[in-house]
Scaffold this motif. Structure first.
Motif, short mmCIF file in Angstrom:
data_model
loop_
_atom_site.label_atom_id
_atom_site.label_comp_id
_atom_site.label_asym_id
_atom_site.label_seq_id
_atom_site.Cartn_x
_atom_site.Cartn_y
_atom_site.Cartn_z
N ARG A 21 26.26 49.72 28.48
CA ARG A 21 27.50 49.19 27.94
C ARG A 21 28.49 48.83 29.05
O ARG A 21 29.13 47.78 29.01
N VAL A 22 28.61 49.65 30.05
CA VAL A 22 29.58 49.40 31.11
C VAL A 22 29.06 48.38 32.11
O VAL A 22 29.82 47.56 32.62
N SER A 23 27.77 48.39 32.40
CA SER A 23 27.26 47.50 33.46
C SER A 23 27.05 46.07 33.00
O SER A 23 26.99 45.17 33.83
N THR A 24 26.95 45.82 31.71
CA THR A 24 26.74 44.44 31.26
C THR A 24 28.07 43.79 30.95
O THR A 24 28.98 44.42 30.44
N ILE A 25 28.16 42.51 31.24
CA ILE A 25 29.39 41.78 30.95
C ILE A 25 29.18 40.77 29.83
O ILE A 25 30.08 40.05 29.47
N LEU A 34 34.00 42.56 35.69
CA LEU A 34 35.28 41.93 36.04
C LEU A 34 35.60 42.14 37.51
O LEU A 34 36.07 41.23 38.19
N TYR A 35 35.34 43.34 38.01
CA TYR A 35 35.60 43.60 39.41
C TYR A 35 34.69 42.74 40.29
O TYR A 35 35.12 42.23 41.32
N GLY A 36 33.45 42.58 39.88
CA GLY A 36 32.53 41.73 40.62
C GLY A 36 32.98 40.28 40.65
O GLY A 36 32.88 39.61 41.67
N PHE A 37 33.52 39.79 39.51
CA PHE A 37 34.02 38.42 39.47
C PHE A 37 35.26 38.24 40.35
O PHE A 37 35.53 37.16 40.85
N CYS A 38 36.03 39.31 40.53
CA CYS A 38 37.23 39.23 41.38
C CYS A 38 36.88 39.40 42.86
O CYS A 38 37.40 38.68 43.71
N ALA A 39 36.04 40.37 43.17
CA ALA A 39 35.73 40.67 44.57
C ALA A 39 34.68 39.74 45.15
O ALA A 39 34.70 39.46 46.35
N GLY A 40 33.77 39.25 44.34
CA GLY A 40 32.68 38.41 44.82
C GLY A 40 33.15 37.14 45.52
O GLY A 40 32.74 36.86 46.65
N PRO A 41 34.01 36.33 44.89
CA PRO A 41 34.46 35.11 45.56
C PRO A 41 35.23 35.38 46.86
O PRO A 41 35.08 34.67 47.85
N ARG A 42 36.04 36.42 46.85
CA ARG A 42 36.79 36.77 48.05
C ARG A 42 35.85 37.13 49.19
O ARG A 42 36.00 36.66 50.32
N LEU A 52 26.68 26.36 46.30
CA LEU A 52 25.64 27.10 45.58
C LEU A 52 25.42 28.49 46.18
O LEU A 52 25.19 29.45 45.44
N SER A 53 25.49 28.61 47.49
CA SER A 53 25.30 29.92 48.11
C SER A 53 26.44 30.87 47.74
O SER A 53 26.22 32.07 47.55
N GLN A 54 27.66 30.35 47.57
CA GLN A 54 28.77 31.19 47.13
C GLN A 54 28.56 31.63 45.68
O GLN A 54 28.78 32.79 45.35
N ALA A 55 28.12 30.73 44.83
CA ALA A 55 27.87 31.08 43.43
C ALA A 55 26.78 32.13 43.31
O ALA A 55 26.88 33.06 42.51
N SER A 56 25.74 32.00 44.12
CA SER A 56 24.67 32.98 44.12
C SER A 56 25.17 34.35 44.59
O SER A 56 24.83 35.38 44.00
N TYR A 57 25.99 34.34 45.62
CA TYR A 57 26.55 35.59 46.14
C TYR A 57 27.44 36.27 45.09
O TYR A 57 27.37 37.49 44.91
N VAL A 58 28.25 35.48 44.37
CA VAL A 58 29.12 36.03 43.34
C VAL A 58 28.29 36.63 42.21
O VAL A 58 28.57 37.73 41.73
N ALA A 59 27.23 35.95 41.79
CA ALA A 59 26.37 36.46 40.73
C ALA A 59 25.71 37.78 41.13
O ALA A 59 25.64 38.72 40.34
N LYS A 60 25.26 37.86 42.37
CA LYS A 60 24.65 39.10 42.85
C LYS A 60 25.67 40.22 42.93
O LYS A 60 25.36 41.37 42.60
N SER A 61 26.89 39.91 43.35
CA SER A 61 27.91 40.96 43.45
C SER A 61 28.33 41.45 42.07
O SER A 61 28.60 42.64 41.89
N VAL A 62 28.38 40.56 41.08
CA VAL A 62 28.70 40.98 39.72
C VAL A 62 27.64 41.95 39.22
O VAL A 62 27.95 43.01 38.66
N GLY A 63 26.38 41.63 39.43
CA GLY A 63 25.31 42.52 39.01
C GLY A 63 25.31 43.85 39.73
O GLY A 63 25.18 44.91 39.13
N ILE A 65 27.88 45.39 41.46
CA ILE A 65 29.06 46.20 41.17
C ILE A 65 29.05 46.66 39.72
O ILE A 65 29.42 47.80 39.41
N GLY A 66 28.62 45.81 38.82
CA GLY A 66 28.52 46.21 37.42
C GLY A 66 27.55 47.35 37.22
O GLY A 66 27.82 48.30 36.49
#
Length: 140
Positions: A21-25, A34-42, A52-63, A65-66
């Motif tokens: 429940r907590v790890s899925t968005i 949410l924290y992954g979406f905020c911290a990932g782009p930064r 594309l490499s930034q988008a991939s990095y953000v997706a990995k960080s969301v997963g 951190i979640g």
């Protein structure tokens, strides 16, 4: 009725449900995602990624951190449930100990005992506060 249902469910099942429940968005906007979406782009901009490499990095960080937030939630749930069943009481002490264990699990990676104790105390205090202010389902 709800207490009878919860007493029939194993603590391990409650912990797994809490992790999911907590790890899925996807179903709910949860803290980890949410924290992954905020911290990932930064973080991606800091290391010089774009496109594309930034988008991939953000997706990995969301997963990542979640999932980490989900594991901490599972640790709290397992500790709280186990203490509740061991003690036979559903009170603030279970939330206090569960919060302390979850907080210590968050900060143990720093290997600084001051951070571990401080984070354990802070999470424990918030857990007790949340436990004391929750609405009892029997009263509704």
């Amino acid at each position: 009725m709800e207490e009878e249902l919860l007493s029939a469910v194993p603590c391990s099942s409650l912990a797994v449900e809490s992790v999911l429940r907590v790890s899925t968005i996807f179903e709910h906007a949860q803290a980890g995602g949410l924290y992954g979406f905020c911290a990932g782009p930064r973080d991606a901009r800091r290391i010089g990624l774009s496109g594309l490499s930034q988008a991939s990095y953000v997706a990995k960080s969301v997963g990542r951190i979640g999932f980490q937030c989900g594991i901490v939630s599972g640790i709290f749930t397992m500790t709280h449930c186990g203490l509740q069943r061991y003690r036979g009481k559903n009170d603030w002490v279970n939330a206090l100990v569960g919060g302390a264990v979850a907080g210590a699990a968050v900060a143990i990676g720093t290997r600084n005992w001051t951070h571990v104790v401080g984070t354990a105390g802070l999470v424990s205090a918030f857990s007790v506060l949340a436990n004391c202010t929750r609405t009892d389902l029997k009263q509704l």
